[in-house]
Design a protein around this motif. Structure first.
Motif, PDB file in Angstrom:
ATOM      1  N   GLU A  56       3.110   3.414   8.514  1.00 28.96           N
ATOM      2  CA  GLU A  56       2.202   4.558   8.485  1.00 28.96           C
ATOM      3  C   GLU A  56       1.165   4.394   7.378  1.00 28.96           C
ATOM      4  OE1 GLU A  56       2.420   9.403   7.695  1.00 28.96           O
ATOM      5  OE2 GLU A  56       4.239   8.301   8.275  1.00 28.96           O
ATOM      6  N   ALA A  57       1.603   3.923   6.216  1.00 28.05           N
ATOM      7  CA  ALA A  57       0.671   3.720   5.105  1.00 28.05           C
ATOM      8  C   ALA A  57      -0.349   2.623   5.417  1.00 28.05           C
ATOM      9  CB  ALA A  57       1.444   3.378   3.841  1.00 28.05           C
ATOM     10  N   LEU A  58       0.110   1.552   6.025  1.00 27.32           N
ATOM     11  CA  LEU A  58      -0.790   0.436   6.333  1.00 27.32           C
ATOM     12  C   LEU A  58      -1.818   0.836   7.378  1.00 27.32           C
ATOM     13  CD1 LEU A  58       1.787  -2.513   6.393  1.00 27.32           C
ATOM     14  CD2 LEU A  58       0.385  -1.693   4.487  1.00 27.32           C
ATOM     15  N   HIS A  59      -1.409   1.653   8.342  1.00 25.95           N
ATOM     16  CA  HIS A  59      -2.378   2.169   9.313  1.00 25.95           C
ATOM     17  C   HIS A  59      -3.373   3.124   8.637  1.00 25.95           C
ATOM     18  CE1 HIS A  59      -1.183   0.485  13.117  1.00 25.95           C
ATOM     19  NE2 HIS A  59       0.094   0.850  12.966  1.00 25.95           N
TER      20      HIS A  59
ATOM     21  N   ASP B   4     -14.192  -1.477  -6.391  1.00 29.98           N
ATOM     22  CA  ASP B   4     -14.683  -0.229  -5.784  1.00 29.98           C
ATOM     23  C   ASP B   4     -14.251  -0.113  -4.322  1.00 29.98           C
ATOM     24  OD1 ASP B   4     -16.084   0.500  -8.154  1.00 29.98           O
ATOM     25  OD2 ASP B   4     -17.680  -0.908  -7.609  1.00 29.98           O
ATOM     26  N   ALA B   5     -13.152  -0.790  -3.943  1.00 30.24           N
ATOM     27  CA  ALA B   5     -12.730  -0.821  -2.547  1.00 30.24           C
ATOM     28  C   ALA B   5     -11.697   0.243  -2.213  1.00 30.24           C
ATOM     29  CB  ALA B   5     -12.183  -2.208  -2.198  1.00 30.24           C
ATOM     30  N   GLY B   6     -11.372   1.132  -3.160  1.00 30.45           N
ATOM     31  CA  GLY B   6     -10.435   2.220  -2.880  1.00 30.45           C
ATOM     32  C   GLY B   6      -9.022   1.724  -2.652  1.00 30.45           C
TER      33      GLY B   6
ATOM     34  N   LEU C 187      -2.934 -10.613  -4.436  1.00 24.88           N
ATOM     35  CA  LEU C 187      -3.158 -11.210  -5.751  1.00 24.88           C
ATOM     36  C   LEU C 187      -1.918 -11.138  -6.634  1.00 24.88           C
ATOM     37  CD1 LEU C 187      -6.754  -9.971  -6.685  1.00 24.88           C
ATOM     38  CD2 LEU C 187      -6.060 -12.015  -5.430  1.00 24.88           C
ATOM     39  N   VAL C 188      -0.950 -10.322  -6.240  1.00 23.44           N
ATOM     40  CA  VAL C 188       0.289 -10.125  -7.005  1.00 23.44           C
ATOM     41  C   VAL C 188      -0.033  -9.663  -8.423  1.00 23.44           C
ATOM     42  CG1 VAL C 188       2.626 -11.033  -7.310  1.00 23.44           C
ATOM     43  CG2 VAL C 188       1.106 -12.102  -5.669  1.00 23.44           C
ATOM     44  N   ASP C 189      -1.014  -8.782  -8.548  1.00 22.23           N
ATOM     45  CA  ASP C 189      -1.382  -8.216  -9.846  1.00 22.23           C
ATOM     46  C   ASP C 189      -0.395  -7.124 -10.262  1.00 22.23           C
ATOM     47  OD1 ASP C 189      -3.589  -9.797 -10.093  1.00 22.23           O
ATOM     48  OD2 ASP C 189      -5.064  -8.216  -9.703  1.00 22.23           O
ATOM     49  N   ASP C 190      -0.294  -6.901 -11.554  1.00 21.57           N
ATOM     50  CA  ASP C 190       0.361  -5.698 -12.059  1.00 21.57           C
ATOM     51  C   ASP C 190      -0.570  -4.523 -11.806  1.00 21.57           C
ATOM     52  OD1 ASP C 190       2.514  -7.147 -12.938  1.00 21.57           O
ATOM     53  OD2 ASP C 190       1.813  -7.298 -15.002  1.00 21.57           O
ATOM     54  N   CYS C 191      -0.096  -3.502 -11.121  1.00 20.25           N
ATOM     55  CA  CYS C 191      -0.933  -2.371 -10.723  1.00 20.25           C
ATOM     56  C   CYS C 191      -0.324  -1.073 -11.253  1.00 20.25           C
ATOM     57  CB  CYS C 191      -1.047  -2.296  -9.202  1.00 20.25           C
ATOM     58  SG  CYS C 191      -1.812  -3.739  -8.432  1.00 20.25           S
ATOM     59  N   PRO C 192      -1.158  -0.095 -11.637  1.00 16.85           N
ATOM     60  CA  PRO C 192      -0.640   1.208 -12.061  1.00 16.85           C
ATOM     61  C   PRO C 192       0.204   1.842 -10.959  1.00 16.85           C
ATOM     62  CG  PRO C 192      -2.957   0.988 -12.626  1.00 16.85           C
ATOM     63  CD  PRO C 192      -2.623  -0.168 -11.737  1.00 16.85           C
ATOM     64  N   ALA C 193       1.380   2.346 -11.345  1.00 19.53           N
ATOM     65  CA  ALA C 193       2.291   2.916 -10.366  1.00 19.53           C
ATOM     66  C   ALA C 193       1.664   4.077  -9.619  1.00 19.53           C
ATOM     67  CB  ALA C 193       3.588   3.357 -11.054  1.00 19.53           C
ATOM     68  N   ALA C 194       0.858   4.877 -10.311  1.00 19.66           N
ATOM     69  CA  ALA C 194       0.240   6.038  -9.658  1.00 19.66           C
ATOM     70  C   ALA C 194      -0.710   5.590  -8.550  1.00 19.66           C
ATOM     71  CB  ALA C 194      -0.497   6.877 -10.689  1.00 19.66           C
ATOM     72  N   GLU C 195      -1.487   4.515  -8.787  1.00 20.38           N
ATOM     73  CA  GLU C 195      -2.417   4.017  -7.766  1.00 20.38           C
ATOM     74  C   GLU C 195      -1.649   3.469  -6.566  1.00 20.38           C
ATOM     75  OE1 GLU C 195      -5.149   1.167  -9.248  1.00 20.38           O
ATOM     76  OE2 GLU C 195      -6.079   2.540 -10.714  1.00 20.38           O
ATOM     77  N   VAL C 196      -0.561   2.756  -6.838  1.00 16.60           N
ATOM     78  CA  VAL C 196       0.233   2.186  -5.746  1.00 16.60           C
ATOM     79  C   VAL C 196       0.888   3.294  -4.938  1.00 16.60           C
ATOM     80  CG1 VAL C 196       2.215   0.732  -5.186  1.00 16.60           C
ATOM     81  CG2 VAL C 196       0.604   0.016  -6.969  1.00 16.60           C
ATOM     82  N   ALA C 197       1.411   4.316  -5.616  1.00 16.96           N
ATOM     83  CA  ALA C 197       2.048   5.431  -4.909  1.00 16.96           C
ATOM     84  C   ALA C 197       1.059   6.119  -3.988  1.00 16.96           C
ATOM     85  CB  ALA C 197       2.619   6.424  -5.922  1.00 16.96           C
ATOM     86  N   SER C 198      -0.186   6.272  -4.446  1.00 18.56           N
ATOM     87  CA  SER C 198      -1.195   6.907  -3.614  1.00 18.56           C
ATOM     88  C   SER C 198      -1.551   6.033  -2.413  1.00 18.56           C
ATOM     89  CB  SER C 198      -2.446   7.190  -4.449  1.00 18.56           C
ATOM     90  OG  SER C 198      -3.485   7.703  -3.642  1.00 18.56           O
TER      91      SER C 198
ATOM     92  N   PRO D 205       3.144   7.516   2.833  1.00 18.85           N
ATOM     93  CA  PRO D 205       4.286   8.282   2.305  1.00 18.85           C
ATOM     94  C   PRO D 205       5.465   7.458   1.799  1.00 18.85           C
ATOM     95  CG  PRO D 205       4.466   8.133   4.674  1.00 18.85           C
ATOM     96  CD  PRO D 205       3.211   7.385   4.307  1.00 18.85           C
ATOM     97  N   VAL D 206       5.255   6.183   1.438  1.00 22.12           N
ATOM     98  CA  VAL D 206       6.344   5.365   0.920  1.00 22.12           C
ATOM     99  C   VAL D 206       6.767   5.888  -0.449  1.00 22.12           C
ATOM    100  CG1 VAL D 206       6.942   3.066   0.058  1.00 22.12           C
ATOM    101  CG2 VAL D 206       5.686   3.301   2.204  1.00 22.12           C
ATOM    102  N   ASP D 207       8.065   6.010  -0.662  1.00 22.68           N
ATOM    103  CA  ASP D 207       8.608   6.374  -1.963  1.00 22.68           C
ATOM    104  C   ASP D 207       8.774   5.096  -2.788  1.00 22.68           C
ATOM    105  OD1 ASP D 207      10.158   8.417  -3.737  1.00 22.68           O
ATOM    106  OD2 ASP D 207      11.511   6.678  -3.534  1.00 22.68           O
ATOM    107  N   LEU D 208       8.206   5.053  -3.989  1.00 23.71           N
ATOM    108  CA  LEU D 208       8.235   3.834  -4.784  1.00 23.71           C
ATOM    109  C   LEU D 208       9.654   3.402  -5.128  1.00 23.71           C
ATOM    110  CD1 LEU D 208       5.216   3.951  -7.262  1.00 23.71           C
ATOM    111  CD2 LEU D 208       5.358   3.039  -4.948  1.00 23.71           C
ATOM    112  N   ASP D 209      10.535   4.341  -5.435  1.00 20.83           N
ATOM    113  CA  ASP D 209      11.918   3.977  -5.739  1.00 20.83           C
ATOM    114  C   ASP D 209      12.583   3.324  -4.527  1.00 20.83           C
ATOM    115  OD1 ASP D 209      11.712   4.937  -8.320  1.00 20.83           O
ATOM    116  OD2 ASP D 209      12.481   6.930  -7.820  1.00 20.83           O
ATOM    117  N   HIS D 210      12.288   3.858  -3.343  1.00 21.29           N
ATOM    118  CA  HIS D 210      12.800   3.255  -2.109  1.00 21.29           C
ATOM    119  C   HIS D 210      12.260   1.831  -1.953  1.00 21.29           C
ATOM    120  CE1 HIS D 210      13.338   3.671   2.564  1.00 21.29           C
ATOM    121  NE2 HIS D 210      14.088   2.710   2.050  1.00 21.29           N
ATOM    122  N   ALA D 211      10.972   1.633  -2.232  1.00 22.61           N
ATOM    123  CA  ALA D 211      10.349   0.315  -2.092  1.00 22.61           C
ATOM    124  C   ALA D 211      10.940  -0.682  -3.082  1.00 22.61           C
ATOM    125  CB  ALA D 211       8.840   0.430  -2.288  1.00 22.61           C
TER     126      ALA D 211
END
Length: 493
Positions: free
Chosen positions: A14-17, A52-54, A65-76, A80-86
């Motif tokens: 759902e998130a990827l779509h 600037d690609a959102g 790129l396997v970058d370290d990303c802010p958890a808040a940005e990834v969660a958004s 609806p994926v739950d980060l703890d579940h992921a």
């Protein structure tokens, strides 16, 4: 089975779509130059293009790129994926407010629209140790087999050694049912995730080679097996078979026909050794039975032992300057030398199960060509079957529309001097056959509604004062070769 990962696939899809994390959208977001940099493993241009690609930019930085990303940005981006579940499922790793990918999640277009493929990270963007049960993503060999696999609709397909599931996923687009096997249980976990993300169904079976499908037959077999040629040991399951030298390819080629329905076909990648004073064609042909199979074996490349060993060492992420790596390379090359291995060939093997005496052709196809080989393979097998019981002297032929006659001239003492004439196929594998002027005249006289080959040969012999029997002896193998390669087409009437 990793049930946490499977249960994650619904919300993840759902998130990827929602974010349109697709092959086309990633290209559009990056632009041609940054997308090319991504393919070269150069992260900086990609990182700049995603600023600037959102949310799709976040997913590119996270998974590609396997970058370290802010958890808040990834969660958004993954809602609806739950980060703890992921994290529990093994998709992500978390360190406080920072999240990074633990798996490669890649959008691709296999010719039937976008798909997503799950595999292990390969270390191209972030250094990693290649684990023994590493699940390879879609590399050059996988893409070659995809382009080399027939896609005509069929009933059942078996994918032996499915890995991340890319060949089986491809097969769901043209087959009624797909069965995939692998000895690596981690591969079955990740291929199951690949299938679930794409909302397709395949029967996954654990086991070695054909053991999971003992006694079963299929309409088509595809395989990108662990065909690396070396010592009888397993360091990485995706490439090492545990069989000596080219034993893995011998096993696959010799046993695949037993798992084909009558008329069924197999499409496989394979490797074979070139041994001093032996013909590689005879070596590979000897792995097939004398009855019941038509085979087309196409050698695409040959590597010298040193290049071969170095390539696979680097593939495993090993530093050739490290003494331990150097010792492995020494043992590998010594094993080749002890077995008089002068080169390692690589290519495609196509089989069709028949109830006739076997027809086997092994040949080089080392020049460049652009058309996919899969449908060509079916055409080749059809043409070989047509030739089996035909007296070509009684048949009529026409030149294929893409066949061209080429003549090459060089300066001579009295002007231009012809040095070669050849017929060239302008599509498919772009075959070329050198011919003489008599053969050119013979081919020029062929018409679908014209004379049979035997009649043409008699006329040509009379017109040029040639011995008719000798011309027949030369013409029949020429016509066989041109029909096999699709430059001549048998008349339908």
């Amino acid at each position: 089975m990793n049930r946490d990962l499977l249960s994650l696939c619904g919300p993840l899809r759902e998130a990827l779509h929602r974010t349109d994390y697709t092959a086309d959208a990633v290209l559009a977001a990056l632009g041609d130059d940054a997308h090319a940099a991504l393919g070269r493993g150069e992260p900086v241009p990609v990182r700049r293009a995603t600023r600037d690609a959102g949310e799709i930019g976040v997913l590119v930085r996270l998974f590609l790129l396997v970058d370290d990303c802010p958890a808040a940005e990834v969660a958004s981006a993954l809602a609806p994926v739950d980060l703890d579940h992921a994290v529990a499922a093994g998709l992500l790793e978390r360190d406080g407010d920072v999240v990074r990918a633990a798996l490669d999640l890649r959008p691709m277009d296999l010719g039937r629209g976008n798909v997503w493929v799950v595999s292990d990270l390969d270390g191209s963007m972030r250094p990693r140790v290649t684990a023994p049960d590493h699940v390879l993503g879609v590399g050059h060999a996988s893409l070659s087999l995809l382009r080399g696999t027939p896609t005509a609709p069929t009933g059942s397909v078996l994918d032996v050694g499915t890995g991340c599931g890319i060949q089986a996923l491809h097969a769901t687009g043209y087959a009624d049912s797909v069965t995939a096997t692998d000895v690596n249980l981690r591969a079955l976990d990740l291929s199951a995730a690949t299938f679930a993300l794409n909302d397709v169904t395949a029967d996954l079976l654990a086991g070695s080679w054909f053991e999971p499908v003992a006694g079963r037959t299929f309409d088509r077999v595809v395989a990108n097996p662990p065909f690396v040629v070396g010592r009888a040991r397993v360091e990485h399951t995706y490439r090492d078979s545990g069989l000596d030298l080219d034993g893995a390819s011998e096993l696959m080629i010799s046993r695949a026909v037993d798992h084909l329905n009558p008329g069924g076909t197999a499409s496989m990648l394979a490797s074979w050794v070139h041994v001093a004073d032996d013909d590689w064609r005879a070596r590979v042909a000897s792995w097939l039975p004398a009855h019941g199979v038509d085979a087309w074996i196409v050698q695409r490349d040959v590597a010298d032992p040193a290049l071969y060993v170095g390539t696979w060492m680097r593939d495993a992420g090993l530093d050739p300057r490290d003494p331990a790596t150097a010792a492995q390379a020494e043992a590998w090359l010594a094993h080749f030398a002890a077995n008089e291995v002068e080169g390692i060939g690589f290519g495609f093997v196509y089989l069709r199960r028949t109830d006739e005496p076997s027809d086997v052709l092994a040949e080089d196809l080392r020049h460049a060509y652009s058309d996919p080989l899969g449908d060509e393979a079916l055409g080749y097998l059809d043409r070989a079957a047509w030739l089996r019981d035909r007296d070509v002297l009684e048949a009529r032929f026409a030149l294929a529309p893409s066949t061209a006659l080429e003549r090459v001239y060089l300066p001579g003492e009295e002007g231009w001097r012809q040095v070669v004439a050849r017929v060239h196929r302008g599509d498919g594998p772009a075959w070329q056959h050198e011919i003489d002027d008599l053969a050119a005249a013979l081919l020029g006289g062929m018409r679908a509604d014209g004379l049979a080959l035997g009649e043409l040969v008699e006329l040509l012999a009379a017109a040029h004062g040639e011995d008719a029997d000798a011309l027949v002896d030369a013409s029949v193998p020429l016509v066989h070769g041109l029909v096999r390669h699709g430059l001549l087409v048998p008349a339908t009437r």
